[in-house]
Write a protein that holds these residues in place. Structure first.
Motif, mmCIF file in Angstrom:
data_model
loop_
_atom_site.group_PDB
_atom_site.id
_atom_site.type_symbol
_atom_site.label_atom_id
_atom_site.label_comp_id
_atom_site.label_asym_id
_atom_site.label_seq_id
_atom_site.Cartn_x
_atom_site.Cartn_y
_atom_site.Cartn_z
ATOM 1 N N GLU A 193 -2.867 2.473 -3.954
ATOM 2 C CA GLU A 193 -4.059 2.465 -3.122
ATOM 3 C C GLU A 193 -5.022 1.389 -3.616
ATOM 4 O OE1 GLU A 193 -5.852 6.292 -2.460
ATOM 5 O OE2 GLU A 193 -3.948 7.321 -2.809
ATOM 6 N N ASP A 194 -5.969 1.019 -2.770
ATOM 7 C CA ASP A 194 -6.934 -0.012 -3.149
ATOM 8 C C ASP A 194 -7.666 0.350 -4.440
ATOM 9 O OD1 ASP A 194 -6.156 -1.164 -0.803
ATOM 10 O OD2 ASP A 194 -8.083 -0.977 0.223
ATOM 11 N N PRO A 247 0.802 -1.232 0.000
ATOM 12 C CA PRO A 247 0.000 0.000 0.000
ATOM 13 C C PRO A 247 0.834 1.281 0.000
ATOM 14 C CG PRO A 247 -0.954 -1.591 1.492
ATOM 15 C CD PRO A 247 0.383 -2.140 1.080
#
Length: 280
Positions: free
Chosen positions: A229-230, A225
């Motif tokens: 980012e997701d 991360p």
């Protein structure tokens, strides 16, 4: 094995005083330094979430044992997992003896020793795969890709537990992609180096997993991360660190811990990487 920065030496009275302090939250035991970058991520996330939940100037109560990562990495790279496991078990017992309510391994790869650590303790070990598996199944997904270190992708301490305990089909990248990911994590991210080329490489690897049928991507490395980012991934991403931290705060704020076998005698159980983690 690494030494504690401050050794606990005051005995039973100090442990009792620590337990008496825990009126709002339980003390979380953290096994860290694998790498220190990942431990810093855990520490910040735990305290940020505790402050959000409790308000004011509250933060998570925790005790941290930090390893020298170079030592553990050298053992792991040489396949000497018995040494890694023995070190983690010994440190976890120190945390337990200091009064923590439960223990977290603050790295995915460290869960190679999770079964042995759990067997050695009276207090619970909160395994990183369990909140991850729960989050995936709650979305109704069954096929997911896993990216992380070579150890996390090739040994079965994560994929096996996700398969046997949560019914998931976990897919990993091809061998050359596993090598690339491992290099990005170990030689760059654990040293704080962020590269645009590496961002592109990780996204390309994730896309190949999606092309292979993955409905989601497990971010099975605490350092990844730092790179992406997701929302950057092409399908739902499951950050194991975020999910682990949220479960830890839930537990520390009073969710009842899972039933755990009392430790009448310390069992020196050594996990064998590659065995079925669902067989307890």
């Amino acid at each position: 094995m690494s030494n504690l920065v401050a050794q606990h030496s005051s005995g039973h009275d100090d442990s009792e005083r620590l337990r008496e302090m825990n009126e709002k939250t339980d003390v979380i035991g953290l096994l860290g330094g694998m790498s220190w970058e990942s431990t810093a991520t855990y520490y910040r996330a735990l305290n940020t979430l505790a402050a959000q939940r409790l308000g004011g100037h509250h933060n998570a109560r925790s005790l941290l044992y930090s390893f020298d990562y170079d030592e553990l990495l050298t053992w792991g790279s040489a396949g000497e997992w018995d040494k890694v496991t023995s070190a983690l078990v010994a440190a976890a017992r120190m945390l337990e003896d200091s009064g923590v309510a439960f223990v977290l391994l603050t790295a995915n790869t460290a869960h190679v020793a999770a079964d042995a650590v759990e067997a050695a303790l009276r207090v619970p070990l909160l395994h990183i795969a369990d909140p991850t598996g729960q989050a995936i199944t709650e979305l109704g997904l069954t096929r997911v890709g896993l990216i992380g270190t070579r150890f996390a992708m090739e040994l079965e301490f994560l994929t096996g537990r996700l398969k046997y305990r949560h019914g998931l089909d976990v897919r990993v990248p091809a061998a050359n992609d596993r090598d690339r990911l491992h290099t990005i994590i170990v030689d760059e991210l654990t040293l704080g180096e962020i590269s645009a080329d590496s961002r592109t490489a990780v996204l390309d690897i994730a896309q190949r997993l999606v092309d292979d049928g993955a409905e989601g991507i497990i971010i099975g490395c605490t350092e990844l991360p730092l790179l992406l980012e997701d929302k950057d991934y092409p399908v739902p991403a499951f950050d194991t660190t975020k999910l682990h931290v949220a479960a830890a705060i839930d537990l520390s704020l009073g969710s009842p811990p899972a039933a755990h076998q009392p430790r009448t005698a310390r069992r020196r159980v050594i996990s064998t990487p590659g065995t079925d983690p669902g067989q307890d």
